[in-house]
Design a protein around this motif. Structure first.
Motif, PDB file in Angstrom:
ATOM      1  N   THR A 183     -18.107 -27.979  11.002  1.00 50.76           N
ATOM      2  CA  THR A 183     -18.120 -28.581  12.337  1.00 50.76           C
ATOM      3  C   THR A 183     -17.399 -29.930  12.334  1.00 50.76           C
ATOM      4  O   THR A 183     -16.728 -30.288  13.305  1.00 50.76           O
ATOM      5  N   GLY A 188     -12.494 -23.483  12.698  1.00 49.20           N
ATOM      6  CA  GLY A 188     -12.837 -22.289  13.463  1.00 49.20           C
ATOM      7  C   GLY A 188     -12.770 -20.999  12.673  1.00 49.20           C
ATOM      8  O   GLY A 188     -13.639 -20.134  12.810  1.00 49.20           O
ATOM      9  N   MET A 191     -15.730 -20.785  10.503  1.00 47.85           N
ATOM     10  CA  MET A 191     -16.937 -20.576  11.312  1.00 47.85           C
ATOM     11  C   MET A 191     -17.064 -19.115  11.733  1.00 47.85           C
ATOM     12  O   MET A 191     -18.160 -18.560  11.767  1.00 47.85           O
ATOM     13  N   LEU A 192     -15.936 -18.497  12.043  1.00 46.32           N
ATOM     14  CA  LEU A 192     -15.975 -17.099  12.462  1.00 46.32           C
ATOM     15  C   LEU A 192     -16.473 -16.182  11.348  1.00 46.32           C
ATOM     16  O   LEU A 192     -17.063 -15.149  11.602  1.00 46.32           O
ATOM     17  N   GLY A 195     -21.939 -16.132   8.608  1.00 42.83           N
ATOM     18  CA  GLY A 195     -23.007 -15.427   9.311  1.00 42.83           C
ATOM     19  C   GLY A 195     -23.889 -14.694   8.328  1.00 42.83           C
ATOM     20  O   GLY A 195     -23.605 -14.659   7.132  1.00 42.83           O
ATOM     21  N   PHE A 268     -25.616 -21.952  16.648  1.00 43.20           N
ATOM     22  CA  PHE A 268     -24.253 -21.610  16.211  1.00 43.20           C
ATOM     23  C   PHE A 268     -24.045 -20.092  16.242  1.00 43.20           C
ATOM     24  O   PHE A 268     -23.028 -19.598  16.764  1.00 43.20           O
ATOM     25  N   LEU A 269     -25.020 -19.349  15.707  1.00 43.97           N
ATOM     26  CA  LEU A 269     -24.871 -17.880  15.692  1.00 43.97           C
ATOM     27  C   LEU A 269     -24.744 -17.341  17.120  1.00 43.97           C
ATOM     28  O   LEU A 269     -23.942 -16.442  17.383  1.00 43.97           O
ATOM     29  N   ARG A 272     -21.295 -18.314  18.511  1.00 45.74           N
ATOM     30  CA  ARG A 272     -20.242 -17.484  17.917  1.00 45.74           C
ATOM     31  C   ARG A 272     -20.235 -16.095  18.539  1.00 45.74           C
ATOM     32  O   ARG A 272     -19.185 -15.547  18.872  1.00 45.74           O
ATOM     33  N   LYS A 273     -21.444 -15.574  18.722  1.00 43.16           N
ATOM     34  CA  LYS A 273     -21.576 -14.238  19.308  1.00 43.16           C
ATOM     35  C   LYS A 273     -20.989 -14.211  20.726  1.00 43.16           C
ATOM     36  O   LYS A 273     -20.391 -13.228  21.151  1.00 43.16           O
ATOM     37  N   PHE A 277     -15.741 -19.753  19.747  1.00 40.44           N
ATOM     38  CA  PHE A 277     -14.752 -20.344  18.846  1.00 40.44           C
ATOM     39  C   PHE A 277     -13.338 -19.793  18.992  1.00 40.44           C
ATOM     40  O   PHE A 277     -12.393 -20.534  19.073  1.00 40.44           O
ATOM     41  N   ARG A 280     -11.682 -13.008  18.079  1.00 36.11           N
ATOM     42  CA  ARG A 280     -11.624 -12.503  16.711  1.00 36.11           C
ATOM     43  C   ARG A 280     -10.274 -11.870  16.370  1.00 36.11           C
ATOM     44  O   ARG A 280      -9.662 -12.215  15.359  1.00 36.11           O
TER      45      ARG A 280
END
Lengths: 314, 63
Positions: A183, A188, A191-192, A195, A268-269, A272-273, A277, A280
Motif C-alpha cells: 500500500t 497494484g 496486491m492483485l 489473497g 482489502f479483500l 479487491r473483489k 485496483f 485483472r
C-alpha cells in the motif's frame, strides 16, 4: 477472565473478537476457524493431497498439526536453506537451518507424518547465502534469493509428487504486513496476487494460506498450548527487516484499536473483489514455460530461478 | 517484587498491579507477547503477586 463457553479460567484473550477461551475450548476453536476459512475461500477438499511447506516456525508446524487433526491428507516439505554458518556474527552461535530441520523431523516422526526434505546445497550445489553472494538480486541480505528458491522448489516438489495444493503458514499479521508494504507504494500488481488462494495454472500449483485470517499471537498461543516445539529464534537475516518493522507498527495500531489489522486485511479483500485496483485481464502477464525447467515464467527464455543458477555456475 | 522476562531482558514491577499495567509500564505491547507463569499461559487481567516470574514469549519469530 473467564472462558466464554464454559466459564473456566481463560488462557487466551482475543480482543479483536472480544473472546476469551480456556485451553480446551481454544484448542477446538482454532481448528474450527481454520476449517471455516478453508471452506469459505474454497482452498481444498478432503479428497485432495496437500503439501504443507514447513519452516520449523510455529505457524507452519501448527498448520500441519491442524490439518492432520481435521483429517486432511497433508504431507510436509522442508527446504534446507543452509543458513548455518556459526562463524558469521549474524548467527549468534545458532545453526538456524539444522535446528529447524531437527524440530521438523521430530514433529513428523512423533506423529508418523510424511516429510519431504530438499537440501538446497545438495540439490543445487550452493547454500542460500552462497547463491546470494553471486547474484545481483539481494544486497547484503539473501531474502530475495531465498524467496525465489523456495517458490521454485515448493512448486517443483508439489508438481513432481502430484500434490493438488501447496499450503503455507502465513498468518494475518504476515498478510497485513505485506499489504501495508504494498500500500505504501501502491503496488497494484502485487496486491492483485495477494489473497487466501492463488489459483493454479498449467505448471504452477495452487497456493493457499489457511491461517490468513488468524492473528500471529493466536497462532503462538495454539503452538504453546499444543506443546509444539518450534524454532523461537528469528532467521538471522530477518532481524531488522522491513516486514518485522511493519508488523510492529501494525501492532501499535492494534493496541489502541483492537481489530484494526483484521479490518485492514478484510477490507482489502473486499476492495479487491469489487475491482478497486485494476482490471485483472489487463495486467495479468502472459506466462511461458522456462526453456530449462519448464516452470511458467513471465518472460520467454529462462525463469528467474534458472537465471540465478546460471549466474552461480558461471 | 515481580519479574518480567523477555528474551535476555528483565523488568521488575511491584506486586498488586495487573499484568496489563505491568506491560504498559515497561512499554511492552500486549499484541507483541504472550505471558506465561510456571509454564501456563495467563491473561492480561491477572493480578501479579510478590515473587511471580512472568516469562514473556515474543509473538514474532521464525523467518
Amino acid at each position: 477472565m473467564k472462558c466464554r463457553i464454559c466459564g473456566q479460567k481463560a488462557v487466551v484473550n482475543m480482543r479483536q473478537h472480544k473472546l476469551a477461551l480456556c485451553k480446551d475450548h481454544y484448542l477446538e476453536w482454532i481448528p474450527e476457524q481454520t476449517e471455516r476459512f478453508i471452506e469459505k475461500y474454497k482452498m481444498f477438499i478432503r479428497e485432495e493431497k496437500v503439501l504443507v511447506a514447513v519452516s520449523g516456525g510455529k505457524d507452519s508446524l501448527s498448520l500441519w498439526d491442524i490439518l492432520q487433526r481435521l483429517g486432511y491428507q497433508a504431507d510436509g516439505l522442508y527446504i534446507c536453506l543452509g543458513i548455518d554458518d556459526q562463524r558469521s556474527p549474524l548467527m549468534g552461535g545458532l545453526s538456524y537451518s539444522s535446528e529447524s530441520q531437527r524440530l521438523i523431523e521430530k514433529f513428523a516422526n512423533e506423529r508418523g507424518l510424511k516429510l519431504h526434505i530438499l537440501d538446497v546445497q545438495k540439490e543445487y550445489g550452493a547454500t542460500i547465502p552462497q547463491l546470494n553472494r553471486k547474484s545481483h538480486r539481494g544486497r547484503s541480505k539473501p531474502c530475495s534469493v531465498c524467496g525465489l528458491v523456495k517458490r521454485h522448489v515448493m512448486n517443483r516438489i508439489a508438481r513432481d509428487f502430484g500434490y493438488d495444493v501447496l499450503a503455507t503458514g502465513h498468518n494475518l499479521d504476515d498478510e497485513a504486513a505485506v499489504l501495508f508494504g504494498n500500500t505504501l507504494t501502491w503496488a497494484g500488481e502485487f496486491m492483485l496476487r495477494q489473497g487466501p488462494v492463488l489459483p493454479g495454472t498449467p505448471g504452477l500449483a495452487r497456493k493457499v494460506k489457511p491461517l490468513c485470517r488468524i492473528y500471529e499471537r493466536d497462532m503462538l498461543a495454539y503452538a504453546l498450548l499444543r506443546g509444539i516445539e518450534y524454532i523461537y529464534e528469528e532467521c538471522p537475516f530477518s532481524i531488522g527487516s522491513t516486514s518485522i518493522f511493519y508488523k510492529q507498527l501494525l501492532n501499535k495500531l492494534e493496541s489502541d484499536h483492537p481489530g484494526a489489522k483484521q479490518s485492514f486485511y478484510l477490507s482489502f479483500l473486499e476492495a479487491r473483489k469489487s475491482g478497486l485496483f485494476a482490471e485483472r485481464e489487463k495486467i495479468q502477464a502472459e506466462l511461458h514455460p522456462c526453456f530449462n525447467c519448464g516452470q511458467p515464467t513471465s518472460a520467454p527464455g529462462l525463469c528467474s530461478f534458472c537465471r540465478l543458477m546460471s549466474q552461480y555456475c558461471r | 517484587m515481580v519479574k518480567l522476562v523477555l528474551r535476555n531482558q528483565e523488568y521488575e514491577v511491584r506486586p498488586g498491579m495487573t499484568l496489563l499495567d505491568a506491560l504498559k509500564k515497561n512499554d511492552i505491547l500486549t499484541e507483541g507477547v504472550l505471558c506465561t507463569r510456571d509454564g501456563e499461559l495467563v491473561t492480561e487481567d491477572e493480578i501479579l503477586k510478590d515473587g511471580d516470574v512472568i516469562k514473556l514469549i515474543a509473538v514474532i519469530s521464525g523467518g
